[in-house]
Design a protein around this motif. Sequence first.
Motif, PDB file in Angstrom:
ATOM      1  N   ILE A 104       0.726  -1.272   0.100  1.00 14.73           N
ATOM      2  CA  ILE A 104      -0.048  -0.075  -0.039  1.00 14.73           C
ATOM      3  C   ILE A 104       0.829   1.411   0.147  1.00 14.73           C
ATOM      4  N   TYR A 105       0.890   2.083  -1.117  1.00 11.59           N
ATOM      5  CA  TYR A 105       1.985   3.048  -1.265  1.00 11.59           C
ATOM      6  C   TYR A 105       1.763   4.348  -0.430  1.00 11.59           C
ATOM      7  N   SER A 106       1.802   4.258   0.500  1.00  6.90           N
ATOM      8  CA  SER A 106       1.770   5.360   1.666  1.00  6.90           C
ATOM      9  C   SER A 106       3.145   5.235   2.527  1.00  6.90           C
ATOM     10  N   TYR A 107       3.528   6.367   2.932  1.00  2.47           N
ATOM     11  CA  TYR A 107       4.596   6.087   4.124  1.00  2.47           C
ATOM     12  C   TYR A 107       4.280   5.341   5.051  1.00  2.47           C
ATOM     13  N   ASP A 108       3.096   5.539   5.785  1.00  5.97           N
ATOM     14  CA  ASP A 108       2.414   5.005   6.864  1.00  5.97           C
ATOM     15  C   ASP A 108       2.508   3.312   6.769  1.00  5.97           C
ATOM     16  N   LYS A 109       2.430   2.759   5.528  1.00  6.15           N
ATOM     17  CA  LYS A 109       2.297   1.276   5.220  1.00  6.15           C
ATOM     18  C   LYS A 109       3.582   0.810   5.033  1.00  6.15           C
ATOM     19  N   CYS A 110       4.410   1.787   4.275  1.00  4.42           N
ATOM     20  CA  CYS A 110       5.708   1.163   3.731  1.00  4.42           C
ATOM     21  C   CYS A 110       6.868   1.146   4.777  1.00  4.42           C
ATOM     22  N   ALA A 111       6.662   2.122   5.814  1.00  5.05           N
ATOM     23  CA  ALA A 111       7.801   2.185   6.858  1.00  5.05           C
ATOM     24  C   ALA A 111       8.064   0.977   7.492  1.00  5.05           C
ATOM     25  N   PRO A 112       6.857   0.065   7.983  1.00  2.97           N
ATOM     26  CA  PRO A 112       7.030  -1.088   8.769  1.00  2.97           C
ATOM     27  C   PRO A 112       7.599  -2.177   7.678  1.00  2.97           C
ATOM     28  N   ILE A 113       7.322  -2.131   6.423  1.00  3.85           N
ATOM     29  CA  ILE A 113       7.955  -3.269   5.597  1.00  3.85           C
ATOM     30  C   ILE A 113       9.541  -3.120   5.669  1.00  3.85           C
ATOM     31  N   LEU A 114      10.069  -1.921   5.194  1.00  2.00           N
ATOM     32  CA  LEU A 114      11.544  -1.999   5.794  1.00  2.00           C
ATOM     33  C   LEU A 114      11.984  -2.143   7.031  1.00  2.00           C
ATOM     34  N   GLU A 115      11.296  -1.892   7.978  1.00  2.00           N
ATOM     35  CA  GLU A 115      11.564  -2.093   9.278  1.00  2.00           C
ATOM     36  C   GLU A 115      11.509  -3.888   9.478  1.00  2.00           C
ATOM     37  N   ASP A 116      10.566  -4.440   9.275  1.00  2.00           N
ATOM     38  CA  ASP A 116      10.586  -5.869   9.253  1.00  2.00           C
ATOM     39  C   ASP A 116      11.691  -6.384   8.538  1.00  2.00           C
ATOM     40  N   LEU A 117      12.046  -6.196   7.280  1.00  2.10           N
ATOM     41  CA  LEU A 117      13.056  -6.577   6.673  1.00  2.10           C
ATOM     42  C   LEU A 117      14.595  -6.229   7.311  1.00  2.10           C
ATOM     43  N   ALA A 118      14.564  -5.044   7.840  1.00  2.00           N
ATOM     44  CA  ALA A 118      16.059  -4.665   8.600  1.00  2.00           C
ATOM     45  C   ALA A 118      16.070  -5.695   9.581  1.00  2.00           C
ATOM     46  N   LYS A 119      15.195  -5.827  10.302  1.00  2.00           N
ATOM     47  CA  LYS A 119      15.038  -6.651  11.746  1.00  2.00           C
ATOM     48  C   LYS A 119      15.525  -8.036  11.163  1.00  2.00           C
ATOM     49  N   ALA A 120      14.826  -8.607  10.383  1.00  2.00           N
ATOM     50  CA  ALA A 120      15.171 -10.033   9.857  1.00  2.00           C
ATOM     51  C   ALA A 120      16.693 -10.304   9.390  1.00  2.00           C
ATOM     52  N   ILE A 121      17.162  -9.125   8.668  1.00  2.00           N
ATOM     53  CA  ILE A 121      18.505  -9.276   8.204  1.00  2.00           C
ATOM     54  C   ILE A 121      19.537  -9.132   9.326  1.00  2.00           C
ATOM     55  N   GLU A 122      19.034  -8.420  10.458  1.00  2.00           N
ATOM     56  CA  GLU A 122      19.841  -8.031  11.621  1.00  2.00           C
ATOM     57  C   GLU A 122      20.079  -9.306  12.621  1.00  2.00           C
ATOM     58  N   ASN A 123      18.950 -10.024  12.471  1.00  2.00           N
ATOM     59  CA  ASN A 123      18.879 -11.147  13.433  1.00  2.00           C
ATOM     60  C   ASN A 123      19.302 -12.544  12.726  1.00  2.00           C
ATOM     61  N   ALA A 124      19.516 -12.508  11.377  1.00  2.00           N
ATOM     62  CA  ALA A 124      19.589 -13.632  10.446  1.00  2.00           C
ATOM     63  C   ALA A 124      21.183 -14.391  10.622  1.00  2.00           C
ATOM     64  N   LYS A 125      20.990 -15.414  10.783  1.00  2.00           N
ATOM     65  CA  LYS A 125      22.275 -16.324  10.500  1.00  2.00           C
ATOM     66  C   LYS A 125      22.715 -16.884   9.136  1.00  2.00           C
ATOM     67  N   LYS A 126      23.964 -17.064   8.843  1.00  2.00           N
ATOM     68  CA  LYS A 126      24.234 -17.596   7.488  1.00  2.00           C
ATOM     69  C   LYS A 126      24.046 -18.959   7.559  1.00  2.00           C
ATOM     70  N   VAL A 127      23.096 -19.485   6.886  1.00  2.00           N
ATOM     71  CA  VAL A 127      22.700 -20.856   6.874  1.00  2.00           C
ATOM     72  C   VAL A 127      23.015 -21.650   5.636  1.00  2.00           C
ATOM     73  N   ALA A 128      22.820 -20.777   4.514  1.00  2.00           N
ATOM     74  CA  ALA A 128      22.784 -21.470   3.088  1.00  2.00           C
ATOM     75  C   ALA A 128      24.264 -21.745   2.783  1.00  2.00           C
TER      76      ALA A 128
END
Length: 343
Positions: free
Chosen positions: A319-343
């Motif tokens: 949904i192309y508003s700042y309100d809805k897109c900010a959490p998308i970026l935050e969630d991916l950032a968190k996933a990468i911050e917490n990710a371990k190299k597994v592949a």
Amino acid sequence: MSTTRVSRPTRRGLLAMGGAVGLGAVLAACGGSDAKDSAGAGAKSTEAGPWKFKDDRGRVAEAKSVPKNIVAFTGVAAALHDYGIEVKAVFGPTRTKDGKPDVQAGDLDIAKVEILGNVWGEFNVEKYAELGPELLVTAMWEKDALWYVPDQSKDKILKLAPSVALWAAETTIPKAIQRHEDLAASLGADVKSAKVTAAKTRFEKAAARLRAAAKSKPEIKVMVGSASQDLFYVSLAKMSADTLYFQELGVKFVEPKVNAAGFFEELSWENVDKYGADIIMMDNRSSALQPEALTSKPTWAQLPAVEAGQVVPRTTEPIYSYDKCAPILEDLAKAIENAKKVA
């Protein structure tokens, strides 16, 4: 999508199904090509005079006054809602089978809007005509193709009111947000309000956080997936507004050997381990199978990212508003911050 009754779907139809997660065009700057010309179109149209807006097809929609009776694709309606512009009716995924708002409905009160169609190929033209529409707004994944406006009835539909199409491909998240904001402003929205300004600040902080996360863990590779009963689809990141933007911020993606259409690769479940990935982003649309529905597939369960619990939702049609897109970026950032190299 699972409810589609079309035996041989078009590329747009396939995209609307769980299959292709980001049918868009090559990373030309098409998304921004009309932005300068159209950013100001209708900017002063909230006065009593005529209204006009140049859309991403390059066409100018015009009316004698600012449209109030608006009908829009659900995701676009949700974006306009975030800017304070309400629509009369929607079409596209709005209500789930259990009666709850679809993920694409955002903060829309779905009890207060007329739903002209809830699945691909469904659009009640008679009801639309009865509403006396003053403006039709939708997304565009392919040039001049109006998202969720059925080809067989589009001529009748487009005769009833001016139309606006905004890119959901051939663009990036910031450009797409700007275009939705341009339209909202032309319709009378206060795009400088405290709410919008705060959301934009949050979005910019989230983008900086994602860039930093990607830079700190360059070894982490992400796969963009979508599941159906028979196939697993791996999308090419540069073909969609969200993942192209993540790529620009430094996120590393699996690069599949795409089919002739150029957007994704279809894998059988036996070959779902073809690519190594540390994080899997899964299509969150109601038309795609969700991870909890894949537990019976042994090849899925054995993927390193699945075993490590590094599977995250992907908002395939933001949904192309700042309100809805900010959490998308935050969630991916968190996933990468917490990710371990597994592949």
